[in-house]
Design a protein around this motif. Structure first.
Motif, PDB file in Angstrom:
ATOM      1  N   UNK A  42       8.609  10.256  -0.543  1.00  0.00           N
ATOM      2  CA  UNK A  42       7.212   9.910  -0.286  1.00  0.00           C
ATOM      3  C   UNK A  42       6.396   9.932  -1.569  1.00  0.00           C
ATOM      4  N   UNK A  43       6.641  10.933  -2.424  1.00  0.00           N
ATOM      5  CA  UNK A  43       5.918  11.023  -3.694  1.00  0.00           C
ATOM      6  C   UNK A  43       6.239   9.840  -4.605  1.00  0.00           C
ATOM      7  N   UNK A  44       7.480   9.392  -4.578  1.00  0.00           N
ATOM      8  CA  UNK A  44       7.859   8.242  -5.401  1.00  0.00           C
ATOM      9  C   UNK A  44       7.239   6.947  -4.886  1.00  0.00           C
ATOM     10  N   UNK A  45       7.035   6.854  -3.578  1.00  0.00           N
ATOM     11  CA  UNK A  45       6.463   5.641  -2.989  1.00  0.00           C
ATOM     12  C   UNK A  45       4.932   5.615  -3.048  1.00  0.00           C
ATOM     13  N   UNK A  46       4.319   6.763  -3.230  1.00  0.00           N
ATOM     14  CA  UNK A  46       2.864   6.809  -3.179  1.00  0.00           C
ATOM     15  C   UNK A  46       2.183   5.906  -4.209  1.00  0.00           C
ATOM     16  N   UNK A  47       2.654   5.830  -5.475  1.00  0.00           N
ATOM     17  CA  UNK A  47       1.978   4.922  -6.414  1.00  0.00           C
ATOM     18  C   UNK A  47       2.000   3.463  -5.946  1.00  0.00           C
ATOM     19  N   UNK A  48       3.099   3.021  -5.379  1.00  0.00           N
ATOM     20  CA  UNK A  48       3.163   1.654  -4.859  1.00  0.00           C
ATOM     21  C   UNK A  48       2.212   1.483  -3.684  1.00  0.00           C
ATOM     22  N   UNK A  49       2.185   2.469  -2.802  1.00  0.00           N
ATOM     23  CA  UNK A  49       1.280   2.422  -1.658  1.00  0.00           C
ATOM     24  C   UNK A  49      -0.166   2.328  -2.138  1.00  0.00           C
ATOM     25  N   UNK A  50      -0.507   3.110  -3.162  1.00  0.00           N
ATOM     26  CA  UNK A  50      -1.874   3.073  -3.709  1.00  0.00           C
ATOM     27  C   UNK A  50      -2.162   1.730  -4.361  1.00  0.00           C
ATOM     28  N   UNK A  51      -1.199   1.207  -5.091  1.00  0.00           N
ATOM     29  CA  UNK A  51      -1.377  -0.092  -5.743  1.00  0.00           C
ATOM     30  C   UNK A  51      -1.607  -1.198  -4.724  1.00  0.00           C
ATOM     31  N   UNK A  52      -0.994  -1.083  -3.555  1.00  0.00           N
ATOM     32  CA  UNK A  52      -1.106  -2.104  -2.518  1.00  0.00           C
ATOM     33  C   UNK A  52      -2.271  -1.865  -1.557  1.00  0.00           C
ATOM     34  N   UNK A  53      -3.060  -0.811  -1.770  1.00  0.00           N
ATOM     35  CA  UNK A  53      -4.077  -0.417  -0.790  1.00  0.00           C
ATOM     36  C   UNK A  53      -5.097  -1.526  -0.530  1.00  0.00           C
ATOM     37  N   UNK A  54      -5.598  -2.137  -1.579  1.00  0.00           N
ATOM     38  CA  UNK A  54      -6.596  -3.201  -1.409  1.00  0.00           C
ATOM     39  C   UNK A  54      -5.976  -4.404  -0.699  1.00  0.00           C
ATOM     40  N   UNK A  55      -4.744  -4.774  -1.080  1.00  0.00           N
ATOM     41  CA  UNK A  55      -4.090  -5.901  -0.433  1.00  0.00           C
ATOM     42  C   UNK A  55      -3.785  -5.598   1.032  1.00  0.00           C
ATOM     43  N   UNK A  56      -3.478  -4.350   1.315  1.00  0.00           N
ATOM     44  CA  UNK A  56      -3.235  -3.948   2.702  1.00  0.00           C
ATOM     45  C   UNK A  56      -4.492  -4.177   3.544  1.00  0.00           C
ATOM     46  N   UNK A  57      -5.646  -3.864   2.971  1.00  0.00           N
ATOM     47  CA  UNK A  57      -6.911  -4.144   3.682  1.00  0.00           C
ATOM     48  C   UNK A  57      -7.108  -5.641   3.879  1.00  0.00           C
ATOM     49  N   UNK A  58      -6.862  -6.413   2.844  1.00  0.00           N
ATOM     50  CA  UNK A  58      -7.041  -7.865   2.938  1.00  0.00           C
ATOM     51  C   UNK A  58      -6.101  -8.449   3.995  1.00  0.00           C
ATOM     52  N   UNK A  59      -4.856  -7.971   4.017  1.00  0.00           N
ATOM     53  CA  UNK A  59      -3.868  -8.464   4.980  1.00  0.00           C
ATOM     54  C   UNK A  59      -4.129  -7.932   6.387  1.00  0.00           C
ATOM     55  N   UNK A  60      -4.892  -6.872   6.481  1.00  0.00           N
ATOM     56  CA  UNK A  60      -5.233  -6.210   7.749  1.00  0.00           C
ATOM     57  C   UNK A  60      -3.994  -5.654   8.460  1.00  0.00           C
ATOM     58  N   UNK A  61      -3.017  -5.264   7.694  1.00  0.00           N
ATOM     59  CA  UNK A  61      -1.795  -4.647   8.207  1.00  0.00           C
ATOM     60  C   UNK A  61      -1.007  -4.068   7.041  1.00  0.00           C
ATOM     61  N   UNK A  62      -0.133  -3.124   7.335  1.00  0.00           N
ATOM     62  CA  UNK A  62       0.818  -2.644   6.341  1.00  0.00           C
ATOM     63  C   UNK A  62       1.930  -3.678   6.235  1.00  0.00           C
ATOM     64  N   UNK A  63       2.306  -4.027   5.022  1.00  0.00           N
ATOM     65  CA  UNK A  63       3.265  -5.109   4.817  1.00  0.00           C
ATOM     66  C   UNK A  63       4.656  -4.737   5.327  1.00  0.00           C
ATOM     67  N   UNK A  64       5.438  -5.767   5.627  1.00  0.00           N
ATOM     68  CA  UNK A  64       6.834  -5.554   6.008  1.00  0.00           C
ATOM     69  C   UNK A  64       7.605  -4.927   4.850  1.00  0.00           C
ATOM     70  N   UNK A  65       7.225  -5.276   3.608  1.00  0.00           N
ATOM     71  CA  UNK A  65       7.904  -4.722   2.440  1.00  0.00           C
ATOM     72  C   UNK A  65       7.731  -3.212   2.358  1.00  0.00           C
ATOM     73  N   UNK A  66       6.484  -2.743   2.446  1.00  0.00           N
ATOM     74  CA  UNK A  66       6.219  -1.303   2.371  1.00  0.00           C
ATOM     75  C   UNK A  66       6.862  -0.592   3.559  1.00  0.00           C
ATOM     76  N   UNK A  67       6.756  -1.182   4.739  1.00  0.00           N
ATOM     77  CA  UNK A  67       7.375  -0.593   5.927  1.00  0.00           C
ATOM     78  C   UNK A  67       8.880  -0.449   5.726  1.00  0.00           C
ATOM     79  N   UNK A  68       9.507  -1.464   5.144  1.00  0.00           N
ATOM     80  CA  UNK A  68      10.938  -1.405   4.885  1.00  0.00           C
ATOM     81  C   UNK A  68      11.311  -0.303   3.912  1.00  0.00           C
TER      82      UNK A  68
END
Length: 424
Positions: A42-68
């Motif tokens: 989880x700690x290793x994935x957190x920077x990517x999750x943070x980097x994608x936070x704005x795009x996640x809002x724009x997409x209005x969903x958590x991406x299939x990539x991050x979910x995977x």
């Protein structure tokens, strides 16, 4: 000196005698190792999750990539039963993992926590239902709509289900849904609420999710216009999961499947607010506090960190994170210990737990509002994590299960000797 025992005090007999042993069992050691690995992932994935936070809002969903990525790391299996490929750890373990991810993106932490928690709830269903969902793959994801807004009509072998549901968080990434519905009973008896499991392909996702907060959770509507058949074994009643009588509760070794639903689920709703405040504080200290003021403001040219009201806002936010985490940790541990001892939680204990869940969120609302008041003009930018946390935390506080105005009255009624009105 004598003290008065509160309703939250743990009874002396609540811990099994076997727990008196100081040595950790082999299972406990193995579970600790699993949890350490999950926390590292989880700690290793957190920077990517943070980097994608704005795009996640724009997409209005958590991406299939991050979910995977979360799925491949085994994070969704944290409270899934071991006999179906899960780790069968504690709800506190799930809370900690969701807290780690939620510091980077509240919406991702929310969706992860709720879909992982849906595996906990599925562990309370009859064994045949668990085989239906996990029989082909232990990595199946589940989303849920808790409110019983659907209608389930009894038929031979099960129910015909139809209706429309709101707030299907993470439904875009799920292969099964757990949906709340009411079953009509014989004349003179009120309808009976139940959860029913429905596979992908038997429901429709309606894109209704356009919100000011938690925008990336994809909490869209779910519709079943033409009634679908749900076998009886794919149901569990609200009463069973509330009263520690779920049919699947004794299939697994862990006591978490004997926890009352409303003692285990609301802390996971409150947790994203705490994670969001933690992330906002870190961003504020790292990138805002050292910035010099501009314009005609008194003390212009100084760093924002020099002002007393800024220092107080940071202190209040930090205290809120500490206090909220302690409340949620304590309440989950108490409920788990009592369940492990075979103790049925009293109404007073369950209502007191509900108070703690809502108050943890209220602390975060106060903390983020104070921080947002001092962030300055940069705080209105949509790519600012601080304003995103401000919107997200206030959105969490609107959830009826952790809304202070809705939950606190129930506790006050109990303490004042009035019949408590609400769910607990």
């Amino acid at each position: 000196m004598t003290t008065t025992q509160s309703v939250m005090d743990r009874p002396a007999e609540s811990a099994p005698a076997a727990l008196a042993d100081t040595a950790m069992t082999d299972t406990a050691i193995a579970d600790a190792g699993v949890m350490a690995g999950l926390m590292e992932a989880a700690a290793q994935l957190r920077p990517l999750v943070a980097q994608r936070a704005r795009q996640t809002e724009i997409d209005r969903r958590v991406s299939a990539e991050v979910t995977g990525l979360l799925r491949d790391a085994g994070l969704y299996r944290v409270v899934q039963p071991k006999r179906f490929g899960g780790h069968e750890l504690s709800l506190e373990s799930l809370r900690r993992l969701a807290f780690e991810l939620g510091q980077g993106c509240t919406s991702t932490g929310w969706c992860y926590g709720l879909s992982a928690a849906a595996s906990w709830v599925l562990g309370m269903f009859p064994a045949e239902a668990q085989h239906d969902v996990w029989g082909q793959s232990p990595d199946v994801l589940i989303a849920s709509c808790i409110a019983p807004t659907g209608k389930a009509t009894p038929v031979d072998g099960g129910f015909r289900l139809q209706g429309r549901w709101s707030f299907g968080s993470n439904c875009d990434n799920a292969q099964w849904l757990s949906l709340g519905a009411m079953i009509e009973q014989e004349e003179g008896k009120p309808p009976r609420p139940v959860f029913l499991l429905v596979p992908q392909g038997e429901y429709r996702i309606v894109d209704t999710w356009h919100t000011v907060g938690l925008a990336g959770t994809g909490s869209k509507d779910i519709a079943i216009e033409d009634a679908v058949f749900v076998p009886a074994h794919r149901t569990v009643s609200f009463a069973e999961v509330l009263e520690q009588e779920a049919p699947g509760a004794h299939l697994h070794a862990s006591p978490i499947y004997r926890l009352p639903f409303l003692s285990g689920f609301p802390p996971l709703l409150a947790n994203p607010a705490v994670a969001a405040l933690r992330g906002a504080l870190d961003e504020f200290i790292a990138s805002v506090a050292a910035r010099a003021t501009r314009g005609a403001f008194a003390g212009g040219g100084q760093s924002i960190a020099q002002f007393g009201h800024v220092q107080s806002a940071v202190a209040r936010g930090e205290a809120a994170v500490d206090a909220a985490q302690l409340i949620l940790q304590r309440d989950l541990q108490l409920a788990t210990d009592l369940a492990a001892a075979g103790t049925r939680l009293s109404a007073a204990q369950r209502i007191t737990l509900r108070r703690g869940h809502a108050y943890a969120v209220q602390l975060c609302v106060e903390g983020i509002n104070g921080l947002y008041d001092v962030v300055g003009g940069t705080g209105i930018q949509l790519d600012s994590g601080i304003q995103r946390a401000w919107r997200d935390i206030n959105a969490v506080a609107h959830h009826i299960s952790v809304n202070w105005q809705a939950v606190s009255t129930m506790y006050g009624q109990m303490r004042l000797g009035l019949p408590p009105r609400g769910q607990y």
